[in-house]
Scaffold this motif. Structure first.
Motif, PDB file in Angstrom:
ATOM      1  N   MET A 140      36.325  14.894  24.908  1.00  0.00           N
ATOM      2  CA  MET A 140      37.234  15.324  25.957  1.00  0.00           C
ATOM      3  C   MET A 140      36.590  15.018  27.313  1.00  0.00           C
ATOM      4  SD  MET A 140      38.660  19.176  26.768  1.00  0.00           S
ATOM      5  CE  MET A 140      37.080  19.904  27.063  1.00  0.00           C
ATOM      6  N   ARG A 141      37.389  14.421  28.182  1.00  0.00           N
ATOM      7  CA  ARG A 141      36.942  14.152  29.557  1.00  0.00           C
ATOM      8  C   ARG A 141      38.008  14.635  30.527  1.00  0.00           C
ATOM      9  NH1 ARG A 141      36.284   8.588  31.337  1.00  0.00           N
ATOM     10  NH2 ARG A 141      38.170   8.238  30.153  1.00  0.00           N
ATOM     11  N   ILE A 142      37.582  15.079  31.681  1.00  0.00           N
ATOM     12  CA  ILE A 142      38.520  15.417  32.742  1.00  0.00           C
ATOM     13  C   ILE A 142      38.432  14.321  33.797  1.00  0.00           C
ATOM     14  CG2 ILE A 142      39.173  17.056  34.526  1.00  0.00           C
ATOM     15  CD1 ILE A 142      37.904  19.226  32.801  1.00  0.00           C
ATOM     16  N   LEU A 143      39.581  13.729  34.094  1.00  0.00           N
ATOM     17  CA  LEU A 143      39.679  12.713  35.137  1.00  0.00           C
ATOM     18  C   LEU A 143      40.222  13.428  36.374  1.00  0.00           C
ATOM     19  CD1 LEU A 143      41.375   9.989  32.917  1.00  0.00           C
ATOM     20  CD2 LEU A 143      38.928  10.387  33.264  1.00  0.00           C
ATOM     21  N   ARG A 144      39.391  13.586  37.380  1.00  0.00           N
ATOM     22  CA  ARG A 144      39.752  14.346  38.578  1.00  0.00           C
ATOM     23  C   ARG A 144      40.546  13.472  39.547  1.00  0.00           C
ATOM     24  NH1 ARG A 144      39.266  19.537  37.106  1.00  0.00           N
ATOM     25  NH2 ARG A 144      37.189  19.990  36.299  1.00  0.00           N
ATOM     26  N   ALA A 145      41.618  14.041  40.086  1.00  0.00           N
ATOM     27  CA  ALA A 145      42.485  13.314  41.010  1.00  0.00           C
ATOM     28  C   ALA A 145      41.713  12.789  42.215  1.00  0.00           C
ATOM     29  CB  ALA A 145      43.633  14.215  41.460  1.00  0.00           C
ATOM     30  N   THR A 146      40.693  13.507  42.642  1.00  0.00           N
ATOM     31  CA  THR A 146      39.906  13.082  43.806  1.00  0.00           C
ATOM     32  C   THR A 146      39.087  11.823  43.532  1.00  0.00           C
ATOM     33  OG1 THR A 146      38.120  14.575  43.128  1.00  0.00           O
ATOM     34  CG2 THR A 146      39.723  15.415  44.750  1.00  0.00           C
ATOM     35  N   ARG A 147      38.975  11.425  42.263  1.00  0.00           N
ATOM     36  CA  ARG A 147      38.160  10.260  41.909  1.00  0.00           C
ATOM     37  C   ARG A 147      38.993   9.071  41.429  1.00  0.00           C
ATOM     38  NH1 ARG A 147      32.705  11.825  39.220  1.00  0.00           N
ATOM     39  NH2 ARG A 147      32.058  10.200  40.611  1.00  0.00           N
ATOM     40  N   TYR A 148      40.345   9.199  41.448  1.00  0.00           N
ATOM     41  CA  TYR A 148      41.188   8.086  41.046  1.00  0.00           C
ATOM     42  C   TYR A 148      40.995   6.911  42.013  1.00  0.00           C
ATOM     43  CZ  TYR A 148      43.850  11.519  38.209  1.00  0.00           C
ATOM     44  OH  TYR A 148      44.234  12.484  37.322  1.00  0.00           O
ATOM     45  N   LEU A 149      41.220   5.710  41.521  1.00  0.00           N
ATOM     46  CA  LEU A 149      41.025   4.477  42.280  1.00  0.00           C
ATOM     47  C   LEU A 149      42.363   3.994  42.840  1.00  0.00           C
ATOM     48  CD1 LEU A 149      39.120   2.090  43.002  1.00  0.00           C
ATOM     49  CD2 LEU A 149      39.737   1.099  40.793  1.00  0.00           C
ATOM     50  N   SER A 150      42.430   3.734  44.144  1.00  0.00           N
ATOM     51  CA  SER A 150      43.649   3.191  44.767  1.00  0.00           C
ATOM     52  C   SER A 150      43.477   1.704  45.031  1.00  0.00           C
ATOM     53  CB  SER A 150      43.952   3.919  46.080  1.00  0.00           C
ATOM     54  OG  SER A 150      44.315   5.257  45.808  1.00  0.00           O
ATOM     55  N   MET A 151      44.575   0.956  44.857  1.00  0.00           N
ATOM     56  CA  MET A 151      44.564  -0.495  45.062  1.00  0.00           C
ATOM     57  C   MET A 151      45.977  -0.953  45.408  1.00  0.00           C
ATOM     58  SD  MET A 151      44.276  -1.658  41.049  1.00  0.00           S
ATOM     59  CE  MET A 151      43.009  -0.440  40.745  1.00  0.00           C
ATOM     60  N   PRO A 152      46.118  -2.168  45.979  1.00  0.00           N
ATOM     61  CA  PRO A 152      47.463  -2.669  46.296  1.00  0.00           C
ATOM     62  C   PRO A 152      48.268  -2.923  45.027  1.00  0.00           C
ATOM     63  CG  PRO A 152      45.768  -3.965  47.410  1.00  0.00           C
ATOM     64  CD  PRO A 152      45.069  -3.067  46.434  1.00  0.00           C
ATOM     65  N   TRP A 153      49.608  -2.763  45.148  1.00  0.00           N
ATOM     66  CA  TRP A 153      50.491  -3.150  44.050  1.00  0.00           C
ATOM     67  C   TRP A 153      50.294  -4.625  43.758  1.00  0.00           C
ATOM     68  CZ3 TRP A 153      55.874  -1.054  45.942  1.00  0.00           C
ATOM     69  CH2 TRP A 153      55.891   0.329  45.827  1.00  0.00           C
ATOM     70  N   LYS A 154      50.633  -5.028  42.568  1.00  0.00           N
ATOM     71  CA  LYS A 154      50.529  -6.435  42.176  1.00  0.00           C
ATOM     72  C   LYS A 154      51.362  -7.314  43.105  1.00  0.00           C
ATOM     73  CE  LYS A 154      50.728  -9.422  38.153  1.00  0.00           C
ATOM     74  NZ  LYS A 154      51.093  -9.538  36.754  1.00  0.00           N
ATOM     75  N   VAL A 170      37.246  24.598  30.263  1.00  0.00           N
ATOM     76  CA  VAL A 170      37.195  23.891  31.532  1.00  0.00           C
ATOM     77  C   VAL A 170      38.513  24.125  32.261  1.00  0.00           C
ATOM     78  CG1 VAL A 170      35.599  22.114  30.720  1.00  0.00           C
ATOM     79  CG2 VAL A 170      38.056  21.756  30.499  1.00  0.00           C
ATOM     80  N   CYS A 171      38.505  23.860  33.567  1.00  0.00           N
ATOM     81  CA  CYS A 171      39.722  24.012  34.370  1.00  0.00           C
ATOM     82  C   CYS A 171      40.221  22.635  34.797  1.00  0.00           C
ATOM     83  CB  CYS A 171      39.447  24.859  35.604  1.00  0.00           C
ATOM     84  SG  CYS A 171      39.118  26.578  35.179  1.00  0.00           S
ATOM     85  N   VAL A 172      41.531  22.482  34.733  1.00  0.00           N
ATOM     86  CA  VAL A 172      42.198  21.249  35.149  1.00  0.00           C
ATOM     87  C   VAL A 172      43.154  21.632  36.271  1.00  0.00           C
ATOM     88  CG1 VAL A 172      43.739  19.397  34.403  1.00  0.00           C
ATOM     89  CG2 VAL A 172      41.994  20.260  32.838  1.00  0.00           C
ATOM     90  N   GLY A 173      43.051  20.951  37.410  1.00  0.00           N
ATOM     91  CA  GLY A 173      43.891  21.252  38.561  1.00  0.00           C
ATOM     92  C   GLY A 173      45.080  20.314  38.672  1.00  0.00           C
ATOM     93  N   PRO A 174      45.928  20.535  39.682  1.00  0.00           N
ATOM     94  CA  PRO A 174      47.084  19.669  39.895  1.00  0.00           C
ATOM     95  C   PRO A 174      46.667  18.195  40.043  1.00  0.00           C
ATOM     96  CG  PRO A 174      47.274  21.630  41.239  1.00  0.00           C
ATOM     97  CD  PRO A 174      45.892  21.634  40.646  1.00  0.00           C
TER      98      PRO A 174
END
Length: 195
Positions: A1-15, A156-160
């Motif tokens: 189990m892993r928690i992917l935090r919204a603050t660490r998501y990767l942003s990039m241009p649309w294709k 563990v806690c998962v946020g919005p």
């Protein structure tokens, strides 16, 4: 189990360069927009226009925020997708035009490589604890708007907008919302014979 935090998501241009996508998870790790097996992302859509084309990809879209979007597919009747709609699946290599219903939206996109991977997306609202068993090879649980306590080997806690990632060998997990919460359950599997 892993928690992917919204603050660490990767942003990039649309294709197609028309906006920005926020990548939640991708496989294989580090894959680009042309060579992923599967990809889960969010996008802020500020105006209507053409959707990016992804050859050989199946796609499911759900509206997370805003009034909604109308998709027009080549040779088919337009489809309206709102926050209350069931997530809508379609081939990402068919020309698709989008029109916003009433202002910008944020959407959830789940994409898998046709012939190699399959996926399913379900929206659920919970107000009491539930148990989740990961039947798919990869299960992602995106918490749209609530805090969750997740009890498994550890609590563990998962946020919005955080995402819980679990594999098929994981034990059942107990999800307990702090208040009513909307979740997106995403199951992703290899197609037999294409592992």
């Amino acid at each position: 189990m892993r928690i992917l935090r919204a603050t660490r998501y990767l942003s990039m241009p649309w294709k197609n360069g028309g906006g920005v996508t926020t990548e939640i998870a991708v496989s294989p790790a580090g894959a680009g927009l042309d060579d992923f097996d599967w990809r889960v992302s969010m996008a802020r859509v500020e105006s209507g226009g053409p959707f990016s084309m992804f050859a050989g990809i199946d796609r499911t879209l759900a509206v997370l925020e805003g009034e909604g979007i109308v998709l027009s597919f080549a040779g088919a009747s337009p489809t309206e997708i709102t926050r209350a709609s069931t997530p809508h699946s379609f081939p990402a290599d068919v020309p698709t035009q989008a029109a916003l219903i009433a202002g910008p939206i944020t959407d959830l996109n789940v994409m898998t490589r046709r012939g190699r991977m399959i996926h399913a997306v379900e929206r659920i609202a919970i107000s009491a604890p539930i148990e989740i068993h990961a039947a798919a090879g990869t299960t992602l649980i995106l918490s749209l708007d609530g805090d969750l306590s997740v009890a498994g080997a550890a609590t563990v806690c998962v946020g919005p907008l955080d995402t819980l990632s679990i594999g098929s060998g994981e034990p059942k997990l107990r999800l307990e919302p702090a208040r009513t919460a909307t979740l997106f359950l995403i199951g992703i599997d290899h197609i037999a014979g294409n592992d």
